[in-house]
Structures are given as C-alpha cells and as structure tokens.
Motif scaffolding. Structure first.
Motif, PDB file in Angstrom:
ATOM      1  N   THR A 164       0.839  -1.197   0.000  1.00 46.24           N
ATOM      2  CA  THR A 164       0.000   0.000   0.000  1.00 46.24           C
ATOM      3  C   THR A 164       0.874   1.246   0.000  1.00 46.24           C
ATOM      4  O   THR A 164       2.061   1.194   0.345  1.00 46.24           O
ATOM      5  CB  THR A 164      -0.938   0.021   1.212  1.00 46.24           C
ATOM      6  N   TRP A 165       0.283   2.355  -0.378  1.00 46.14           N
ATOM      7  CA  TRP A 165       1.036   3.592  -0.597  1.00 46.14           C
ATOM      8  C   TRP A 165       1.540   4.198   0.711  1.00 46.14           C
ATOM      9  O   TRP A 165       2.733   4.168   1.007  1.00 46.14           O
ATOM     10  CB  TRP A 165       0.166   4.577  -1.376  1.00 46.14           C
ATOM     11  N   GLN A 166       0.656   4.767   1.500  1.00 48.60           N
ATOM     12  CA  GLN A 166       1.059   5.451   2.725  1.00 48.60           C
ATOM     13  C   GLN A 166       0.455   4.813   3.975  1.00 48.60           C
ATOM     14  O   GLN A 166       0.500   5.403   5.052  1.00 48.60           O
ATOM     15  CB  GLN A 166       0.652   6.928   2.651  1.00 48.60           C
ATOM     16  N   GLU A 167      -0.091   3.633   3.823  1.00 48.13           N
ATOM     17  CA  GLU A 167      -0.735   2.958   4.945  1.00 48.13           C
ATOM     18  C   GLU A 167       0.210   2.024   5.696  1.00 48.13           C
ATOM     19  O   GLU A 167      -0.177   1.439   6.715  1.00 48.13           O
ATOM     20  CB  GLU A 167      -1.963   2.172   4.460  1.00 48.13           C
ATOM     21  N   HIS A 168       1.420   1.843   5.159  1.00 47.06           N
ATOM     22  CA  HIS A 168       2.469   1.054   5.815  1.00 47.06           C
ATOM     23  C   HIS A 168       2.041  -0.393   6.038  1.00 47.06           C
ATOM     24  O   HIS A 168       2.489  -1.035   6.987  1.00 47.06           O
ATOM     25  CB  HIS A 168       2.865   1.687   7.157  1.00 47.06           C
ATOM     26  N   ARG A 169       1.193  -0.912   5.144  1.00 49.22           N
ATOM     27  CA  ARG A 169       0.730  -2.294   5.260  1.00 49.22           C
ATOM     28  C   ARG A 169       1.039  -3.077   3.991  1.00 49.22           C
ATOM     29  O   ARG A 169       0.858  -2.568   2.878  1.00 49.22           O
ATOM     30  CB  ARG A 169      -0.782  -2.348   5.518  1.00 49.22           C
ATOM     31  N   ALA A 170       1.485  -4.305   4.193  1.00 48.64           N
ATOM     32  CA  ALA A 170       1.639  -5.246   3.089  1.00 48.64           C
ATOM     33  C   ALA A 170       0.777  -6.460   3.379  1.00 48.64           C
ATOM     34  O   ALA A 170       0.709  -6.929   4.518  1.00 48.64           O
ATOM     35  CB  ALA A 170       3.098  -5.668   2.928  1.00 48.64           C
ATOM     36  N   TYR A 171       0.118  -6.945   2.349  1.00 54.88           N
ATOM     37  CA  TYR A 171      -0.768  -8.098   2.494  1.00 54.88           C
ATOM     38  C   TYR A 171      -0.150  -9.303   1.786  1.00 54.88           C
ATOM     39  O   TYR A 171       0.180  -9.238   0.605  1.00 54.88           O
ATOM     40  CB  TYR A 171      -2.132  -7.810   1.877  1.00 54.88           C
ATOM     41  N   ARG A 172      -0.010 -10.368   2.541  1.00 53.43           N
ATOM     42  CA  ARG A 172       0.371 -11.648   1.954  1.00 53.43           C
ATOM     43  C   ARG A 172      -0.924 -12.383   1.627  1.00 53.43           C
ATOM     44  O   ARG A 172      -1.767 -12.596   2.498  1.00 53.43           O
ATOM     45  CB  ARG A 172       1.226 -12.458   2.930  1.00 53.43           C
ATOM     46  N   ARG A 173      -1.093 -12.783   0.369  1.00 55.21           N
ATOM     47  CA  ARG A 173      -2.355 -13.344  -0.098  1.00 55.21           C
ATOM     48  C   ARG A 173      -2.163 -14.747  -0.674  1.00 55.21           C
ATOM     49  O   ARG A 173      -1.087 -15.092  -1.175  1.00 55.21           O
ATOM     50  CB  ARG A 173      -2.979 -12.449  -1.178  1.00 55.21           C
ATOM     51  N   ASP A 174      -3.235 -15.501  -0.644  1.00 51.93           N
ATOM     52  CA  ASP A 174      -3.257 -16.834  -1.242  1.00 51.93           C
ATOM     53  C   ASP A 174      -3.295 -16.695  -2.766  1.00 51.93           C
ATOM     54  O   ASP A 174      -4.090 -15.923  -3.317  1.00 51.93           O
ATOM     55  CB  ASP A 174      -4.484 -17.600  -0.745  1.00 51.93           C
TER      56      ASP A 174
END
Length: 281
Positions: free
Chosen positions: A128-138
């Motif tokens: 994500t841009w400025q949300e400081h989150r990365a999602y690991r997805r199936d």
C-alpha cells in the motif's frame, strides 16, 4: 509452480551484434551456475532501447494499475495478477490476458491505496502507498493470509527468486525477506552520470535486473540491483495512441512475458495492454 515455468521461458538474446547477452536465466536465476548477465561494451553511455509492439489486448480502463504480473492459476490457467489503486477503489484481481476480463477480485479496505504486487513461490505480496501495510495473499483465492507493517511509502515490488525488491518513490530500492517482509538491505539507484534516480515506481525482476517504470515518464529502466546502476533505458513514448488516451493516466505496469525477451506493458486507466519486445541499436 509458475515461477519454475517462467524461469525456463525468460531467456533473452538481444541482437546479433552482441551488444547484449542474456542466457536462459529467468526470474531469480541470475546467480545460477552458467547464467550470464548483461554485457555492454560501452560503459560511457546507457544503452537506449525502443519498443516493438507484438500484440494489443483490451485492458480495464477503470483500473488504476499499480502492479502487474503474469502467473499460473490452478483454475484459470495463465493469468495476470493485477493490483489497482485509489482510495475506495483499490483491489487485487485475476485477469484473463486475452480478453482483459476480471476473473476474480478482492477489494481492499477503503482507507487503503493499493500499490505494487508480486508473486513468490507460494504467495502474493501486495503493498500500500502510505498505509504502511503489506498483504500476503493466497495465490488461488486472493484471501489475505497475513498483514505486516513497514516503514515509509510503498510504490513497486518484485521477486527475484530469493528476495523481494521494493521501491518507495525515492532513489532507493529496499530488499526484503519473502517470508517475513523484513528489510534486509538497500541500494541507491544512479544513472550513468552518478545522479540519483527518483520516482522509481512499478517493478519487474527478470534476469538479475530490476525493470522499473519511472513515475510520470515513458521511461523503463534496467537497474542492476547489486550496484544500483542503470544499465539500459527503454523509451515507451507513444505506446498508447492518442486516440486511445482520453482519460488515461501514466504508463505503469510491467510484467515479463512467456516468450523470450517479451514484456507486457500497460498504464493507469489505460484501455489497452501491450505485449512488446524491447529493441536495441
């Protein structure tokens, strides 16, 4: 896994002149025994490339494309995994390469602005841009398996077979562990004159190089991730014809193709996606 297939498919050979040579190494294979890297005899100037369009496909003009990668899905076969941005509109989607149809998708929370994505051996990483989150997805369902936090902005990301490579809009690339997303190092990107290169956006790791869209330009750069040196530049000016450009935003979205030396290119709100070959003098 598709990573093994694309590793076997992504051998490049640029021209009979011998200006460039890349043996049959694919994503993550640059360090493999017998694999060759770029060989550019004139180190006083960057090699300048242009684009040969091989195929034109439909693309969702509502997609604010932030990340694009070709992959193999157990149900749909060969597909694009695409990350689309904007607040309240961000999603991750599986797309039919031939038709541009969205086969499956999952929305992000309205407070997230999606950026790049990449595939590892067993997962999707979407940032994500400025949300400081990365999602690991199936890889099959797109379901979120894990959410991790990181410092700074997220722009582009790719996987070289051993590590994640991530951009944040600055002149630096950050290396990350593909299992934990922990940062493991950085490199500063410089042009042939030693000047920093900023606004590094969407990324594709291929043949030991990082291919990068540069935000608000039509340039695609080939970056050596070990040194940060820009080894080549591709000019994609005019790829989207003027008659197709109403409502379109900037070039963004690069994915290595199945055939040797080919890449898929598109942009934010582009109605078309192109299979191209980079050509060299």
């Amino acid at each position: 896994m598709f990573d093994e297939k694309r590793a076997a498919r992504r051998g490049l050979a640029f021209g009979a002149t011998g200006l460039l040579a890349l043996a049959g190494c694919g994503t993550g294979d640059a360090a493999a025994e017998g694999a060759e890297r770029w060989a550019i005899p004139d180190q006083d100037s960057n090699l300048q490339g242009t684009i040969e369009v091989l195929e034109t496909h439909d693309h969702d003009p509502d997609a604010f494309t932030q990340g694009l990668e070709l992959g193999e899905h157990p149900e749909y076969g060969t597909v694009f995994y695409e990350s689309a941005g904007l607040y309240g509109e961000s999603d991750v989607r599986i797309v039919d390469p031939a038709t541009g149809d969205v086969l499956a998708s999952q929305d992000l929370p309205v407070e997230d602005f999606a950026e790049g994505l990449t595939l590892t051996d067993d997962a999707i990483w979407q940032i994500t841009w400025q949300e400081h989150r990365a999602y690991r997805r199936d890889l099959e369902t797109l379901d979120i398996v894990e959410t991790v936090e990181y410092d700074g902005e997220g722009w582009g990301i790719c996987y070289d077979g051993e590590r994640l490579v991530m951009s944040d809009g600055s002149d630096r690339l950050t290396f990350r562990d593909p299992a934990t997303f922990e940062a493991t190092g950085t490199v500063a990107v410089e042009d042939i004159g030693g000047d920093p290169v900023f606004s590094i956006n969407e990324l594709e790791c291929s043949h030991g190089l990082v291919w990068a869209n540069i935000w608000q330009t039509d340039d695609i750069l080939a970056i050596d991730p070990e040194t940060g040196a820009v080894e080549a530049r591709v000019d994609a000016t005019g790829l989207l014809p003027e008659e197709e450009s109403a409502g379109a935003d900037v070039l963004n979205g690069i994915a290595a193709g199945e055939e040797d030396g080919t890449f898929y290119l598109t942009g934010k709100h582009w109605p078309k996606l192109y299979l191209v070959r980079f050509t060299w003098p």
